[in-house]
Design a protein around this motif. Structure first.
Motif, PDB file in Angstrom:
ATOM      1  N   ILE A 195       0.860  -1.161   0.000  1.00 23.62           N
ATOM      2  CA  ILE A 195       0.000   0.000   0.000  1.00 23.62           C
ATOM      3  C   ILE A 195       0.893   1.205   0.000  1.00 23.62           C
ATOM      4  O   ILE A 195       1.678   1.394   0.899  1.00 23.62           O
ATOM      5  CB  ILE A 195      -0.922   0.010   1.223  1.00 23.62           C
ATOM      6  CG1 ILE A 195      -1.781  -1.247   1.194  1.00 23.62           C
ATOM      7  CG2 ILE A 195      -1.795   1.241   1.236  1.00 23.62           C
ATOM      8  CD1 ILE A 195      -2.483  -1.483   2.481  1.00 23.62           C
ATOM      9  N   PHE A 196       0.808   2.032  -1.043  1.00 24.66           N
ATOM     10  CA  PHE A 196       1.662   3.201  -1.134  1.00 24.66           C
ATOM     11  C   PHE A 196       1.348   4.164  -0.009  1.00 24.66           C
ATOM     12  O   PHE A 196       0.197   4.452   0.270  1.00 24.66           O
ATOM     13  CB  PHE A 196       1.436   3.900  -2.471  1.00 24.66           C
ATOM     14  CG  PHE A 196       2.197   5.191  -2.588  1.00 24.66           C
ATOM     15  CD1 PHE A 196       3.538   5.172  -2.897  1.00 24.66           C
ATOM     16  CD2 PHE A 196       1.579   6.396  -2.354  1.00 24.66           C
ATOM     17  CE1 PHE A 196       4.238   6.345  -2.995  1.00 24.66           C
ATOM     18  CE2 PHE A 196       2.273   7.574  -2.445  1.00 24.66           C
ATOM     19  CZ  PHE A 196       3.606   7.550  -2.774  1.00 24.66           C
ATOM     20  N   PHE A 251       3.096  -0.972   2.989  1.00 26.76           N
ATOM     21  CA  PHE A 251       1.786  -1.331   3.543  1.00 26.76           C
ATOM     22  C   PHE A 251       1.709  -0.843   4.981  1.00 26.76           C
ATOM     23  O   PHE A 251       2.714  -0.529   5.603  1.00 26.76           O
ATOM     24  CB  PHE A 251       1.508  -2.835   3.442  1.00 26.76           C
ATOM     25  CG  PHE A 251       2.429  -3.705   4.260  1.00 26.76           C
ATOM     26  CD1 PHE A 251       2.254  -3.875   5.628  1.00 26.76           C
ATOM     27  CD2 PHE A 251       3.460  -4.390   3.642  1.00 26.76           C
ATOM     28  CE1 PHE A 251       3.088  -4.686   6.373  1.00 26.76           C
ATOM     29  CE2 PHE A 251       4.309  -5.205   4.376  1.00 26.76           C
ATOM     30  CZ  PHE A 251       4.127  -5.355   5.739  1.00 26.76           C
ATOM     31  N   GLN A 252       0.497  -0.790   5.486  1.00 29.00           N
ATOM     32  CA  GLN A 252       0.242  -0.277   6.834  1.00 29.00           C
ATOM     33  C   GLN A 252      -0.425  -1.326   7.705  1.00 29.00           C
ATOM     34  O   GLN A 252      -1.268  -2.099   7.238  1.00 29.00           O
ATOM     35  CB  GLN A 252      -0.640   0.969   6.745  1.00 29.00           C
ATOM     36  CG  GLN A 252      -1.103   1.558   8.060  1.00 29.00           C
ATOM     37  CD  GLN A 252       0.005   2.222   8.853  1.00 29.00           C
ATOM     38  OE1 GLN A 252       0.959   1.563   9.207  1.00 29.00           O
ATOM     39  NE2 GLN A 252      -0.133   3.511   9.135  1.00 29.00           N
ATOM     40  N   VAL A 253      -0.021  -1.369   8.958  1.00 27.41           N
ATOM     41  CA  VAL A 253      -0.693  -2.135  10.010  1.00 27.41           C
ATOM     42  C   VAL A 253      -0.666  -1.285  11.272  1.00 27.41           C
ATOM     43  O   VAL A 253       0.341  -0.639  11.573  1.00 27.41           O
ATOM     44  CB  VAL A 253       0.003  -3.489  10.276  1.00 27.41           C
ATOM     45  CG1 VAL A 253      -0.573  -4.152  11.537  1.00 27.41           C
ATOM     46  CG2 VAL A 253      -0.143  -4.427   9.085  1.00 27.41           C
ATOM     47  N   GLY A 254      -1.769  -1.282  12.003  1.00 28.56           N
ATOM     48  CA  GLY A 254      -1.828  -0.591  13.281  1.00 28.56           C
ATOM     49  C   GLY A 254      -2.520  -1.455  14.317  1.00 28.56           C
ATOM     50  O   GLY A 254      -3.357  -2.290  13.978  1.00 28.56           O
ATOM     51  N   TYR A 255      -2.141  -1.274  15.581  1.00 27.92           N
ATOM     52  CA  TYR A 255      -2.738  -2.033  16.678  1.00 27.92           C
ATOM     53  C   TYR A 255      -3.166  -1.097  17.800  1.00 27.92           C
ATOM     54  O   TYR A 255      -2.538  -0.059  18.031  1.00 27.92           O
ATOM     55  CB  TYR A 255      -1.718  -3.014  17.276  1.00 27.92           C
ATOM     56  CG  TYR A 255      -1.296  -4.138  16.386  1.00 27.92           C
ATOM     57  CD1 TYR A 255      -2.141  -5.224  16.148  1.00 27.92           C
ATOM     58  CD2 TYR A 255      -0.035  -4.145  15.797  1.00 27.92           C
ATOM     59  CE1 TYR A 255      -1.743  -6.268  15.339  1.00 27.92           C
ATOM     60  CE2 TYR A 255       0.376  -5.189  14.990  1.00 27.92           C
ATOM     61  CZ  TYR A 255      -0.475  -6.254  14.760  1.00 27.92           C
ATOM     62  OH  TYR A 255      -0.087  -7.291  13.961  1.00 27.92           O
ATOM     63  N   ILE A 256      -4.221  -1.502  18.520  1.00 28.50           N
ATOM     64  CA  ILE A 256      -4.564  -0.896  19.797  1.00 28.50           C
ATOM     65  C   ILE A 256      -4.686  -2.012  20.821  1.00 28.50           C
ATOM     66  O   ILE A 256      -4.968  -3.165  20.469  1.00 28.50           O
ATOM     67  CB  ILE A 256      -5.870  -0.076  19.756  1.00 28.50           C
ATOM     68  CG1 ILE A 256      -7.088  -0.981  19.475  1.00 28.50           C
ATOM     69  CG2 ILE A 256      -5.775   1.043  18.718  1.00 28.50           C
ATOM     70  CD1 ILE A 256      -8.428  -0.281  19.640  1.00 28.50           C
TER      71      ILE A 256
END
Length: 330
Positions: free
Chosen positions: A17-18, A288-293
């Protein structure tokens, strides 16, 4: 930054993912310290991925009405699912490349019970179907036509989830893109909510319509227990957002909870989970993107992502606030 702007120009060939600013040097040696959310919060507590104040307010009101943390996360997710202007969740979600709006969702309660649905069509409230799978069947997961038929048997109505807005976007995509297994121009993401009630009991849920213009049949991390969502009432809970394929590879949400069990704060655990992705030998994390909470049993919270642009909404102590996440790639 709007949630829909988080992920852009995804390509299956690069699993990427750009992200604006990808030409900048990456911090590959160490995670950048961020302000840790280590101060224990007053219970109850709601946190969610993205700037979703209405959803966290709905979850908070549910708790204040004497309902459970499980009720709270379901009601918050349902509000997002019913919003036809939200192109990432429920009715109005962007379709796959064949024009089908397919939904994934999961839910977990404080007792370790869980339920999920994958590739659900024609039913808006995937999170409610997931809860029904958990409470009304001996199973954890139902898929496709079986999940849809079960939803009707439970009294949910059949609806056309492809709105005019989403159909127009799909039509435009077909003109610009080659019809082959490449995910192009993708603006998408998951809503995940974690709640702790006044007794300290924790529940979580997440819901999504998945990658826009995905291959028919694609399923991401959101309905996979341990990847998109995990709750252990003795320790805490975590939920993921971003490119689901990468979350699945590291079983991210379960990893965060286990790290908290070993003594890490939610913030430290989220940072370590991101590090597990970006330090893989073949990682293409710049694209690419990944996020966590996450939250732990003390009411401490944490959140972290690979790239700039991720947010967490936190509702506690009478405040319903949006907080910008720290991130790895500079």
């Amino acid at each position: 930054m709007k949630r829909r702007k988080f992920l852009r120009n995804t390509s299956l060939g690069t699993a990427g993912i750009f992200v604006a600013g990808k030409g900048l040097a990456a911090n590959t040696d160490a995670l950048t310290p961020v302000v840790s959310e280590t101060q224990a919060a007053q219970k109850p507590l709601i946190i969610a991925t993205w700037n979703v104040n209405k959803e966290t307010e709905k979850a908070w009101e549910t708790l204040q009405n004497g309902q459970s943390a499980l009720d709270a996360v379901e009601e918050g997710c349902k509000l997002a699912e019913a919003n036809i202007d939200n192109i990432t969740v429920g009715k109005g979600g962007l379709p796959d490349r064949d024009g089908h709006v397919t939904l994934d969702a999961s839910i977990m309660d404080s007792k370790g019970n869980c339920g999920s649905v994958v590739y659900l069509q024609n039913v808006t409230h995937a999170v409610s179907v997931a809860r029904m799978v958990m409470e009304k069947t001996p199973h954890v997961m139902l898929a496709g036509k079986g999940a849809e038929q079960f939803a009707y048997e439970m009294g949910l109505k059949k609806e056309n989830l492809l709105t005019e807005k989403a159909k127009k976007a799909w039509d435009e995509w077909k003109v610009k893109s080659e019809y082959q297994p490449v995910i192009n121009i993708e603006n998408h993401d998951t809503i995940g909510i974690l709640a702790m009630d006044a007794n300290g009991d924790i529940a979580g849920a997440c819901t999504t319509s998945g990658l826009a213009y995905k291959m028919n049949g694609r399923v991401g991390d959101s309905p996979i227990i341990g990847s998109g969502l995990f709750v252990d009432n003795e320790v805490g809970a975590a939920v993921a957002t971003g490119l689901g394929e990468e979350v699945i590879k590291t079983v991210g949400s379960f990893l965060i909870v286990e790290l908290m069990r070993q003594g890490k704060t939610p913030q430290e655990a989220c940072e370590e989970a991101v590090k597990r992705i970006v330090t893989k030998p073949d990682s293409n994390y710049k694209n690419f993107q990944v996020g966590y909470i996450a939250m732990n049993k003390k009411g401490e919270t944490g959140f972290y992502s690979i790239h700039k642009g991720f947010w967490m909404t936190k509702h506690t102590n009478g405040k319903n606030e949006n907080k910008e996440s720290g991130y790895y790639h500079k």
